[in-house]
Design an enzyme around this catalytic site. Structure first.
Site, PDB file in Angstrom:
ATOM      1  N   HIS A  44       0.843  -1.185   0.000  1.00 44.27           N
ATOM      2  CA  HIS A  44       0.000   0.000   0.000  1.00 44.27           C
ATOM      3  C   HIS A  44       0.889   1.250   0.000  1.00 44.27           C
ATOM      4  CE1 HIS A  44       0.200  -0.956   4.512  1.00 44.27           C
ATOM      5  NE2 HIS A  44       0.866   0.161   4.379  1.00 44.27           N
TER       6      HIS A  44
HETATM    7  P1  TYD Z   1      -2.467  -3.901   7.489  1.00 46.19           P
HETATM    8  O1  TYD Z   1      -2.464  -2.507   7.006  1.00 46.19           O
HETATM    9  O2  TYD Z   1      -3.036  -4.951   6.577  1.00 46.19           O
HETATM   10  O3  TYD Z   1      -1.009  -4.350   7.912  1.00 46.19           O
HETATM   11  P2  TYD Z   1       0.332  -4.257   7.010  1.00 46.19           P
HETATM   12  O4  TYD Z   1       0.828  -2.854   7.146  1.00 46.19           O
HETATM   13  O5  TYD Z   1       1.256  -5.257   7.588  1.00 46.19           O
HETATM   14  O6  TYD Z   1      -0.055  -4.552   5.619  1.00 46.19           O
HETATM   15  O7  TYD Z   1      -3.219  -3.963   8.881  1.00 46.19           O
HETATM   16  C1  TYD Z   1      -3.697  -5.170   9.420  1.00 46.19           C
HETATM   17  C2  TYD Z   1      -4.890  -4.842  10.303  1.00 46.19           C
HETATM   18  O8  TYD Z   1      -4.459  -4.091  11.425  1.00 46.19           O
HETATM   19  C3  TYD Z   1      -5.944  -4.032   9.576  1.00 46.19           C
HETATM   20  O9  TYD Z   1      -7.212  -4.517   9.995  1.00 46.19           O
HETATM   21  C4  TYD Z   1      -5.762  -2.636  10.104  1.00 46.19           C
HETATM   22  C5  TYD Z   1      -5.207  -2.868  11.500  1.00 46.19           C
HETATM   23  N1  TYD Z   1      -4.297  -1.804  11.942  1.00 46.19           N
HETATM   24  C6  TYD Z   1      -4.662  -1.007  13.006  1.00 46.19           C
HETATM   25  O10 TYD Z   1      -5.741  -1.145  13.578  1.00 46.19           O
HETATM   26  N2  TYD Z   1      -3.811  -0.035  13.424  1.00 46.19           N
HETATM   27  C7  TYD Z   1      -2.616   0.177  12.827  1.00 46.19           C
HETATM   28  O11 TYD Z   1      -1.846   1.095  13.239  1.00 46.19           O
HETATM   29  C8  TYD Z   1      -2.239  -0.654  11.721  1.00 46.19           C
HETATM   30  C9  TYD Z   1      -0.929  -0.466  11.023  1.00 46.19           C
HETATM   31  C10 TYD Z   1      -3.109  -1.636  11.312  1.00 46.19           C
END
Ligand code: TYD
Length: 136
Positions: A44
């Site tokens: 992303h």
């Molecule tokens: P995601 O963005 O998929 O993680 P990565 O950066 O590893 O791709 O996030 C996974 C889940 O965690 C998603 O449901 C959003 C949640 N999340 C939070 O609640 N707070 C945060 O600060 C982050 C980074 C993710």
């Protein structure tokens, strides 16, 4: 980023200070661990959030794409950080067992700050280097 290691006979220490070592106010900290070595995380970009990634333990590979193209950066030491600017598409992968990836972020969590589709990323930030590329 190379953080200064403070070494003495007891071991090593790295100190990180917002707006000094880290070029922003740290509003959020999260860490990623227990990642299957065959899985990627990230994939992303953000509109506003800046981040610094640090592999506190183990190793992982980060692919970053911006207007200059793509770079693969190995994070393999707790004194090494990677600054990811907003608008940079990033994917973290090749996690070794036991890898703990610390992320310092400049913004509170807000799903509206994410661009999670690469096609949408190309629409928002069209660049010559993207042409014909398919990248997740
Ligand atoms: P995601 O963005 O998929 O993680 P990565 O950066 O590893 O791709 O996030 C996974 C889940 O965690 C998603 O449901 C959003 C949640 N999340 C939070 O609640 N707070 C945060 O600060 C982050 C980074 C993710």
């Amino acid at each position: 980023m190379d953080f200064k290691e403070i070494v003495d006979s007891r071991g090593k220490l790295v100190a990180i200070e917002q707006e000094k070592t880290i070029p922003f106010e740290i509003k959020r900290v999260f860490y990623i661990y227990g990642v299957n070595p065959f899985e990627n995380r990230g994939a992303h970009a953000h509109y506003r959030t800046k981040q610094v990634l640090i592999a506190l333990n183990g190793r992982c590979m980060v692919t970053v794409e911006n207007e200059n193209g793509r770079l693969e950066i190995l994070l393999d030491h707790p004194s090494k950080g990677l600054l990811i600017e907003p608008h940079e598409w990033h994917v973290m992968g090749e996690f070794t067992e036991g890898c703990i990836l610390l992320v310092l972020a400049s913004e509170h969590y807000d799903e509206k700050d994410y661009i999670r589709s690469y096609d949408q990323y190309l629409e928002v930030y069209p660049r010559a280097s993207h042409k014909g590329g398919s990248f997740q």
